[in-house]
Design an enzyme around this catalytic site. Structure first.
Site, PDB file in Angstrom:
ATOM      1  N   HIS A 206       0.662  -3.033   3.035  1.00  0.00           N
ATOM      2  CA  HIS A 206       0.287  -4.333   3.585  1.00  0.00           C
ATOM      3  C   HIS A 206      -0.952  -4.256   4.465  1.00  0.00           C
ATOM      4  CE1 HIS A 206       2.893  -3.064   7.112  1.00  0.00           C
ATOM      5  NE2 HIS A 206       1.892  -3.626   7.755  1.00  0.00           N
TER       6      HIS A 206
ATOM      7  N   ASP B 243       5.796  -0.510   0.034  1.00  0.00           N
ATOM      8  CA  ASP B 243       4.858  -0.723   1.138  1.00  0.00           C
ATOM      9  C   ASP B 243       4.180   0.592   1.529  1.00  0.00           C
ATOM     10  OD1 ASP B 243       3.439  -2.217   2.955  1.00  0.00           O
ATOM     11  OD2 ASP B 243       4.920  -2.027   4.552  1.00  0.00           O
TER      12      ASP B 243
ATOM     13  N   SER C  37       2.287   0.401  12.390  1.00  0.00           N
ATOM     14  CA  SER C  37       2.516   0.479  10.948  1.00  0.00           C
ATOM     15  C   SER C  37       1.678   1.590  10.329  1.00  0.00           C
ATOM     16  CB  SER C  37       2.159  -0.851  10.271  1.00  0.00           C
ATOM     17  OG  SER C  37       3.053  -1.856  10.649  1.00  0.00           O
TER      18      SER C  37
ATOM     19  N   ALA D 265       7.986  -1.364   9.565  1.00  0.00           N
ATOM     20  CA  ALA D 265       8.344  -2.747   9.881  1.00  0.00           C
ATOM     21  C   ALA D 265       8.938  -2.861  11.276  1.00  0.00           C
ATOM     22  CB  ALA D 265       9.350  -3.273   8.857  1.00  0.00           C
ATOM     23  N   ILE D 266       8.758  -4.033  11.838  1.00  0.00           N
ATOM     24  CA  ILE D 266       9.358  -4.393  13.124  1.00  0.00           C
ATOM     25  C   ILE D 266      10.304  -5.552  12.892  1.00  0.00           C
ATOM     26  CG2 ILE D 266       8.902  -5.121  15.498  1.00  0.00           C
ATOM     27  CD1 ILE D 266       5.986  -4.216  15.013  1.00  0.00           C
TER      28      ILE D 266
ATOM     29  N   LEU E  13       6.399  -3.054 -20.194  1.00  0.00           N
ATOM     30  CA  LEU E  13       7.197  -3.714 -21.220  1.00  0.00           C
ATOM     31  C   LEU E  13       6.500  -4.989 -21.698  1.00  0.00           C
ATOM     32  CD1 LEU E  13       9.791  -3.937 -22.878  1.00  0.00           C
ATOM     33  CD2 LEU E  13      10.901  -4.971 -20.880  1.00  0.00           C
ATOM     34  N   GLY E  14       5.836  -5.685 -20.775  1.00  0.00           N
ATOM     35  CA  GLY E  14       5.100  -6.883 -21.160  1.00  0.00           C
ATOM     36  C   GLY E  14       5.703  -8.171 -20.659  1.00  0.00           C
TER      37      GLY E  14
END
Length: 453
Positions: A106, A136, A212, A229-230, A263-264
């Site tokens: 992020h 993340d 982070s 994360a917080i 896979l599509g």
């Protein structure tokens, strides 16, 4: 004086809990060996914890922002929209002496410039090697010929609830800040800002914005996780990605022949009163998904006998079948249940074509002939966007007809062949960043394809 007094009080208060009890009675006592160990760990590890500063362009719509005198404002010719260059601050951990840094996805998701700074003040540019939005996690490479960067060594150890933990990062830009606590819980799953986090380590060590991407360490110096994360609704609750998960992802990033089985299907996570499932929104024509008979509206409930849960990592589940000959998907359609057996070779060998249309919902062309005349282009290199489908990923990324894509992931794009090549490479590594020329302005836009199965 108040600004200086408070931290001193806090430091003194924390120290009372770390000294020998005899010192509280006025008796002299040598410093507790465990505290010496913590200080030694911090001194060693801080050399490998970097401050990460990124720049990204964000749209500003308010009149107040539009009339701001910010030096970073950039106006696109003929456009009412304004893009402002803003700075984000985070942390990272060097895991390889050649300058490989792990941080949070992020933090770099929209980054156009990335710089890392070490505790000794030395600063370098960096670029993204790969990212995994589901975990993340992102992997950066420092731009340098050095092969002796300070780094943390990973050890195979079990994390235990109750053991002491150290967090080192750059909260609010305050480099190499240290906090102490314990491991509060393991295997936490939570949702923050519509993003699902799974199998996290919970700690009560202080974590603040800017932490982070920093390190969660044991008191023996072993990395336990990467801070991610917080929990905004409560103090003293922070989370980290376990180091085992991080290393699994990094090993895939650093493989020279990394492949992302496709896979599509374009899917969305959904949930009803009974279960979680994946809703099929779109099927790529001539893809394995079309070959196996999938239809828009299908609900996928299991992947290789793994029930779809909110915390299930889809790409991990798909990649885990690479050692098999076949794998199964269970789905429901119009109230009926189906099981589909898929050959792994079909999804490993498949490459979406044409890349621009089936993946991004747009059409690009070489800069020549009619497109060059129509859009009055003087550029020789790049590809020009000649069509953008309504509601497509390209439209959501802000692309318009007449835009010229000049780079993908910092690779110069000369023609449509380069566009296809760099798009597929970026797709495999879950990271695609366009540099786009519109009139006389240059800007960056990321392309999110994490809903592709």
């Amino acid at each position: 004086m108040k600004a200086l007094f408070l931290p001193l009080c806090v430091l003194f208060f924390g120290t009372l809990f770390l000294v020998d009890p005899q010192m509280a009675l006025g008796q002299r006592s040598p410093r507790v060996q465990q505290d010496d160990g913590v200080a030694d760990v911090v001194e060693m590890a801080s050399k490998a914890i970097v401050n990460i500063r990124t720049e990204e362009l964000l749209k500003t719509e308010s009149e107040e922002k539009k009339t701001s005198s910010s030096l970073f404002k950039r106006y696109f010719s003929g456009e009412d929209e304004v893009e402002e260059l803003v700075e984000n601050i985070g942390s990272g951990v060097v895991l390889d002496p050649k300058g490989i840094v792990v941080t949070n996805e992020h933090l770099i998701a929209r980054a156009i410039n990335i710089r890392v700074k070490f505790i000794n003040g030395k600063e370098y540019e960096a670029y993204v090697l790969g990212s995994d939005p589901e975990y993340d996690v992102a992997l950066l490479k420092i731009v340098s010929d050095r092969t002796d960067f300070p780094h943390l060594s990973i050890t195979d150890r079990k994390v235990r609830v109750g053991e002491r933990a150290i967090v080192i990062g750059n909260p609010y830009g305050l480099s190499s800040s240290v906090s102490l606590g314990v491991v509060s819980a393991l295997g936490r799953n939570l949702r923050i800002d519509n993003k699902v986090y799974a199998n996290l380590i919970q700690t009560d060590a202080a974590i603040n914005p800017g932490n982070s991407g920093g390190a969660l360490l044991a008191v023996d110096g072993a990395p336990m996780g990467i801070v991610t994360a917080i929990y905004g609704e409560g103090k003293g609750i922070g989370f980290a990605i376990p180091m085992d998960d991080v290393m699994t992802i990094l090993s895939e990033f650093t493989e020279s022949k990394l492949t992302r089985p496709i896979l599509g299907l374009f899917i969305a996570r959904q949930k009803d009163e009974k279960r979680n499932y994946l809703l099929v929104n779109r099927i790529i024509p001539e893809s394995p998904a079309e070959k196996y008979g999938f239809k828009t509206g299908d609900r996928i409930t299991e992947i290789n006998r793994k029930v779809i849960r909110e915390s299930l990592k889809l790409q991990v589940a798909i990649r885990s079948v690479k050692s098999r000959d076949t794998f199964q998907l269970r789905l429901t359609r119009a109230g009926k249940k189906y099981s589909v057996s898929i050959k792994v070779s079909d999804i490993e060998e498949y490459t979406p074509q044409p890349v621009d249309r089936v993946l991004c919902g747009m059409k690009v062309s070489n800069i020549s002939g009619y497109p060059k005349f129509k859009y009055r282009l003087r550029d020789k290199d790049g590809v020009v966007v000649v069509k953008v489908l309504s509601g497509s990923i390209a439209m959501k990324s802000g692309l318009k007809k007449g835009d010229v894509i000049v780079k993908i992931n910092n690779n110069p794009v000369k023609n449509q062949k380069d566009f296809d090549t760099f798009m597929i490479e970026g797709l495999k590594r879950n990271y695609i960043l366009y540099q786009v020329k519109r009139d006389d302005s240059l800007f960056f836009t990321p392309v999110k394809l994490d809903t592709l199965l």
